[in-house]
Design a protein around this motif. Structure first.
Motif, mmCIF file in Angstrom:
data_model
loop_
_atom_site.group_PDB
_atom_site.id
_atom_site.type_symbol
_atom_site.label_atom_id
_atom_site.label_comp_id
_atom_site.label_asym_id
_atom_site.label_seq_id
_atom_site.Cartn_x
_atom_site.Cartn_y
_atom_site.Cartn_z
ATOM 1 N N PRO A 46 0.828 -1.209 0.000
ATOM 2 C CA PRO A 46 0.000 0.000 0.000
ATOM 3 C C PRO A 46 0.864 1.262 0.000
ATOM 4 O O PRO A 46 2.044 1.219 0.362
ATOM 5 C CB PRO A 46 -0.791 -0.097 1.298
ATOM 6 C CG PRO A 46 -0.660 -1.497 1.762
ATOM 7 C CD PRO A 46 0.595 -2.043 1.156
ATOM 8 N N GLY A 47 0.276 2.364 -0.381
ATOM 9 C CA GLY A 47 1.004 3.632 -0.468
ATOM 10 C C GLY A 47 1.692 4.017 0.825
ATOM 11 O O GLY A 47 2.799 4.552 0.812
ATOM 12 N N ASN A 48 1.062 3.734 1.956
ATOM 13 C CA ASN A 48 1.667 4.091 3.244
ATOM 14 C C ASN A 48 2.962 3.329 3.477
ATOM 15 O O ASN A 48 3.915 3.866 4.036
ATOM 16 C CB ASN A 48 0.687 3.825 4.392
ATOM 17 C CG ASN A 48 -0.466 4.804 4.395
ATOM 18 O OD1 ASN A 48 -0.406 5.855 3.761
ATOM 19 N ND2 ASN A 48 -1.523 4.456 5.089
ATOM 20 N N ASP A 49 3.009 2.065 3.049
ATOM 21 C CA ASP A 49 4.229 1.270 3.199
ATOM 22 C C ASP A 49 5.347 1.825 2.321
ATOM 23 O O ASP A 49 6.504 1.892 2.732
ATOM 24 C CB ASP A 49 3.983 -0.192 2.838
ATOM 25 C CG ASP A 49 3.110 -0.909 3.859
ATOM 26 O OD1 ASP A 49 2.865 -0.339 4.946
ATOM 27 O OD2 ASP A 49 2.682 -2.032 3.574
ATOM 28 N N LYS A 50 4.997 2.225 1.108
ATOM 29 C CA LYS A 50 5.993 2.803 0.202
ATOM 30 C C LYS A 50 6.544 4.098 0.788
ATOM 31 O O LYS A 50 7.752 4.339 0.766
ATOM 32 C CB LYS A 50 5.380 3.086 -1.165
ATOM 33 C CG LYS A 50 5.030 1.857 -1.957
ATOM 34 C CD LYS A 50 4.401 2.256 -3.280
ATOM 35 C CE LYS A 50 3.926 1.077 -4.064
ATOM 36 N NZ LYS A 50 3.267 1.469 -5.303
ATOM 37 N N LEU A 51 5.662 4.927 1.300
ATOM 38 C CA LEU A 51 6.090 6.186 1.890
ATOM 39 C C LEU A 51 6.968 5.940 3.113
ATOM 40 O O LEU A 51 7.995 6.609 3.286
ATOM 41 C CB LEU A 51 4.874 7.034 2.270
ATOM 42 C CG LEU A 51 5.164 8.384 2.927
ATOM 43 C CD1 LEU A 51 6.033 9.253 2.016
ATOM 44 C CD2 LEU A 51 3.882 9.096 3.278
ATOM 45 N N ALA A 52 6.597 4.985 3.925
ATOM 46 C CA ALA A 52 7.393 4.682 5.120
ATOM 47 C C ALA A 52 8.795 4.218 4.732
ATOM 48 O O ALA A 52 9.783 4.624 5.365
ATOM 49 C CB ALA A 52 6.693 3.620 5.962
ATOM 50 N N ARG A 53 8.898 3.387 3.688
ATOM 51 C CA ARG A 53 10.220 2.941 3.240
ATOM 52 C C ARG A 53 11.037 4.108 2.709
ATOM 53 O O ARG A 53 12.239 4.213 2.967
ATOM 54 C CB ARG A 53 10.079 1.854 2.177
ATOM 55 C CG ARG A 53 9.695 0.515 2.749
ATOM 56 C CD ARG A 53 9.955 -0.647 1.799
ATOM 57 N NE ARG A 53 9.729 -0.357 0.404
ATOM 58 C CZ ARG A 53 8.715 -0.804 -0.329
ATOM 59 N NH1 ARG A 53 7.823 -1.572 0.226
ATOM 60 N NH2 ARG A 53 8.602 -0.502 -1.595
#
Length: 81
Positions: A46-53
């Motif tokens: 999900p987008g939140n995981d990409k942003l967190a990485r």
């Protein structure tokens, strides 16, 4: 629960997929397609995981140098072009 779809385009797509995958029936072809699509979607974070990485990578690089002159750096990088 049954699923009834009365759409000529969907029927044609299901028939094409049945032939392309050598599925025994259109139902089997649609089942495989739905399972494959769900697996593909679940594999994409999900987008939140990409942003967190991305944020973790930025944090790992450390603080930026406030004295860094980007204009000078770019001019030197491009040279006389």
């Amino acid at each position: 629960m049954a699923l009834f779809i009365r759409d000529d385009e969907v029927d044609a797509l299901a028939s094409e997929l049945q032939r392309a995958t050598n599925a025994a029936t259109k139902k089997e072809a649609v089942r495989r397609a739905l399972k494959n699509e769900l697996a593909r979607m679940r594999a994409v974070p999900p987008g939140n995981d990409k942003l967190a990485r991305a944020m973790a990578l930025a944090d790992a690089m450390g603080d930026s140098d406030p004295a860094f002159d980007m204009k000078k750096f770019t001019d030197e990088m491009w040279g006389d072009l």
